[in-house]
Scaffold this active site. Structure first.
Site, PDB file in Angstrom:
ATOM      1  N   LYS A  97       6.532   1.003 -17.238  1.00 19.29           N
ATOM      2  CA  LYS A  97       7.131   1.244 -16.661  1.00 19.29           C
ATOM      3  C   LYS A  97       6.420   2.534 -15.550  1.00 19.29           C
ATOM      4  CE  LYS A  97      11.462   2.199 -19.499  1.00 19.29           C
ATOM      5  NZ  LYS A  97      11.612   3.588 -20.635  1.00 19.29           N
ATOM      6  N   ARG A  98       5.358   3.380 -16.297  1.00 16.64           N
ATOM      7  CA  ARG A  98       4.626   4.314 -15.316  1.00 16.64           C
ATOM      8  C   ARG A  98       3.187   3.130 -14.554  1.00 16.64           C
ATOM      9  NH1 ARG A  98       2.145   2.995 -20.442  1.00 16.64           N
ATOM     10  NH2 ARG A  98      -0.355   2.432 -21.238  1.00 16.64           N
TER      11      ARG A  98
END
Length: 279
Positions: A252-253
């Site tokens: 996600k990051r």
């Protein structure tokens, strides 16, 4: 024994290919065995979890062709369960208040170095009372020293690791010392991941925890918590992580392409399942 697997995402962002692979792996394992598949929403971090992400998780998984038992357990609705578990550990002298911040613990550590496995000890009664009177924030930490004494050592702690390639399970010696005195609760998050996950896996009758290999090390401290709380230990299977064209794992990051974006671009669920190795 009925095989029970689960997929337990945190609604802190949209799902990507890596999530799809992990969910499908757990779902198909249950389906092939005639077992049960559970979806759990791990939303204990109120500072990062969002309702729109939870709604998207349900939509994405249904699009992939998964179905699950109802109702879905949302951890944020059961904080009292986890507080009771921590209270039980506290009554047995297995946790202590830690007033140190992450910054204080990490002093002297270079940015590229791994996080320190912190080991501390309770403060004296007078100093602790003074800090509490001043309203200083603290975390409840599990005391490895107290846990070792309570269990008569850790040598007898192990767990079964199922071969991702279908090979027979092997026994892995649990090494909870590698994690240090972990945080079980703090002011901004009423309970930490490790305690909530072992509590819920036991409560929901999960027999096989199938998840990414990035969580393998977490199993060591979770095995210790199972022993302290008198909970059963499931069989574990840690699968490899998917990587993108750049060789980095989907995350996600790193703004990995989401399932919503794939769907909007015209990719079908059947095509994605085939890409991930599921017919």
């Amino acid at each position: 024994m009925t095989l029970v697997t689960r997929f337990a995402p945190s609604p802190t962002g949209y799902l990507h290919r890596g999530h799809a692979y992990s969910a499908l792996t757990a779902f198909e394992a249950a389906r092939r065995a005639g077992g049960r598949f559970i979806l759990r929403i791990e939303d204990i971090d109120a500072t990062r979890c969002r309702p729109e992400y939870e709604a998207a998780i349900l939509e994405d998984l249904a699009w992939l062709g998964l179905n699950w038992e109802a109702p879905v357990r949302r951890q944020s609705e059961h904080l009292a369960d986890y507080e009771a578990a921590i209270a039980g550990l506290r009554d047995r002298g297995l946790v202590y208040r830690c007033f140190k911040t992450r910054k204080e613990i990490d002093i002297g550590r270079a940015p590229h170095e791994p996080a320190i496995a912190y080991v501390g000890a309770p403060l004296g009664a007078d100093e602790e009372a003074q800090r509490l009177a001043r309203g200083e924030p603290f975390a409840w930490r599990l005391s490895l020293a107290a846990a070792r004494e309570a269990l008569g050592g850790f040598d007898h702690l192990g767990f079964l690791e199922d071969g991702a390639d279908g090979s027979s399970p092997r026994t892995v010696q649990a090494l909870p010392e590698t994690a240090g005195d972990i945080v079980l609760a703090r002011k901004d998050v009423g309970v930490a991941y490790h305690l909530a996950v072992v509590h819920d896996d036991a409560l929901q009758g999960v027999t096989h925890v199938i998840r990414g290999e990035d969580l393998f090390e977490a199993t060591h401290i979770q095995r210790l918590l199972q022993a302290l709380l008198g909970l059963p230990t499931p069989i574990y299977r840690h699968h490899g992580l998917l990587t993108g064209p750049d060789g980095k794992r989907y995350a996600k990051r790193d703004k990995a392409q989401t399932l919503r974006e794939l769907r909007a671009s015209g990719v079908s669920a059947a095509a994605l399942r085939a890409e991930l190795g599921f017919s």
